[in-house]
Design a protein around this motif. Structure first.
Motif, PDB file in Angstrom:
ATOM      1  N   THR A  14       0.423  -4.804   0.289  1.00  0.00           N
ATOM      2  CA  THR A  14       0.234  -3.401  -0.053  1.00  0.00           C
ATOM      3  C   THR A  14      -0.863  -2.799   0.807  1.00  0.00           C
ATOM      4  O   THR A  14      -1.859  -3.457   1.103  1.00  0.00           O
ATOM      5  N   PRO A  16      -2.881   0.120  -0.184  1.00  0.00           N
ATOM      6  CA  PRO A  16      -3.063   1.063  -1.292  1.00  0.00           C
ATOM      7  C   PRO A  16      -3.431   2.482  -0.873  1.00  0.00           C
ATOM      8  O   PRO A  16      -2.940   3.445  -1.468  1.00  0.00           O
ATOM      9  N   HIS A  44       3.420  -6.515  -9.101  1.00  0.00           N
ATOM     10  CA  HIS A  44       2.086  -6.924  -8.654  1.00  0.00           C
ATOM     11  C   HIS A  44       1.588  -6.009  -7.528  1.00  0.00           C
ATOM     12  O   HIS A  44       0.456  -5.522  -7.564  1.00  0.00           O
ATOM     13  N   GLU A  45       2.434  -5.782  -6.538  1.00  0.00           N
ATOM     14  CA  GLU A  45       2.026  -4.938  -5.407  1.00  0.00           C
ATOM     15  C   GLU A  45       1.802  -3.492  -5.844  1.00  0.00           C
ATOM     16  O   GLU A  45       0.851  -2.844  -5.405  1.00  0.00           O
ATOM     17  N   SER A  47       0.772  -2.634  -8.693  1.00  0.00           N
ATOM     18  CA  SER A  47      -0.476  -2.667  -9.458  1.00  0.00           C
ATOM     19  C   SER A  47      -1.681  -2.397  -8.562  1.00  0.00           C
ATOM     20  O   SER A  47      -2.633  -1.740  -8.983  1.00  0.00           O
ATOM     21  N   HIS A  48      -1.640  -2.888  -7.329  1.00  0.00           N
ATOM     22  CA  HIS A  48      -2.733  -2.608  -6.397  1.00  0.00           C
ATOM     23  C   HIS A  48      -2.873  -1.102  -6.170  1.00  0.00           C
ATOM     24  O   HIS A  48      -3.983  -0.581  -6.065  1.00  0.00           O
ATOM     25  N   HIS A  53      -6.942   0.005  -5.444  1.00  0.00           N
ATOM     26  CA  HIS A  53      -7.691  -0.958  -4.645  1.00  0.00           C
ATOM     27  C   HIS A  53      -7.763  -0.475  -3.205  1.00  0.00           C
ATOM     28  O   HIS A  53      -6.746  -0.149  -2.601  1.00  0.00           O
ATOM     29  N   THR A  56      -6.922  -5.120  -0.364  1.00  0.00           N
ATOM     30  CA  THR A  56      -6.388  -6.221  -1.155  1.00  0.00           C
ATOM     31  C   THR A  56      -6.529  -7.504  -0.363  1.00  0.00           C
ATOM     32  O   THR A  56      -6.575  -7.499   0.862  1.00  0.00           O
ATOM     33  N   SER A  72      -9.523  -8.128  -6.718  1.00  0.00           N
ATOM     34  CA  SER A  72      -8.331  -7.276  -6.739  1.00  0.00           C
ATOM     35  C   SER A  72      -7.066  -8.071  -7.061  1.00  0.00           C
ATOM     36  O   SER A  72      -6.170  -7.559  -7.734  1.00  0.00           O
ATOM     37  N   GLU A  73      -6.993  -9.309  -6.610  1.00  0.00           N
ATOM     38  CA  GLU A  73      -5.809 -10.123  -6.914  1.00  0.00           C
ATOM     39  C   GLU A  73      -5.749 -10.462  -8.396  1.00  0.00           C
ATOM     40  O   GLU A  73      -4.687 -10.400  -9.016  1.00  0.00           O
ATOM     41  N   ALA A  76      -4.663  -7.333 -10.290  1.00  0.00           N
ATOM     42  CA  ALA A  76      -3.239  -7.040 -10.129  1.00  0.00           C
ATOM     43  C   ALA A  76      -2.382  -8.029 -10.914  1.00  0.00           C
ATOM     44  O   ALA A  76      -1.375  -7.642 -11.527  1.00  0.00           O
TER      45      ALA A  76
END
Length: 134
Positions: A14, A16, A44-45, A47-48, A53, A56, A72-73, A76
């Protein structure tokens, strides 16, 4: 979308600040085949982006000195679990297998989600006696 040769080390990433998600072609195709990994990867991606974020880290990144919840991981992954397996579904399920079936996730993800909610005091461990190891 990128081919497997272009994203050999990761399934997706991602950017962001540009609200851009790049998926490996097999992950994209998996969305149309009801693939659990593909579905969770996309959430998940995204979510970033939702978590805004700025940068990432990919799986192979060396983490700096910070609390795990500041990562950040981790954030997410936590949001992905909450979206895919809401607390109400976790409360209704009687086993990780049942939760994974209800929510369309992997057994491993369901086990981890239940384990975390038990450790946080949000689920009664007796409900899952024999199914998990605490």
């Amino acid at each position: 979308m990128a081919g497997q040769d272009e994203l050999a080390d990761c399934a997706a990433f991602t950017v962001p600040e540009h609200k851009l998600v790049v998926l490996r072609e097999d992950v994209y195709d998996g969305l149309f085949n009801d693939d659990v990994f593909s579905r969770s990867t996309v959430i998940h991606e995204l979510s970033h982006i939702v978590l805004d974020h700025a940068v990432t880290l990919h799986r192979g990144a060396i983490l700096g000195k910070h609390q795990f919840c500041e990562d950040s991981e981790w954030q997410a992954k936590a949001l992905t679990a909450a979206i895919m397996m809401p607390l109400t579904a976790c409360q209704a399920a009687h086993s990780p297998h049942e939760l994974s079936q209800m929510c369309g996730t992997s057994y491993q993800a369901a086990t981890y989600r239940i384990d975390r909610l038990v450790k946080e005091g949000k689920l009664d461990p007796a409900r899952f006696a024999g199914g998990l190891f605490w």
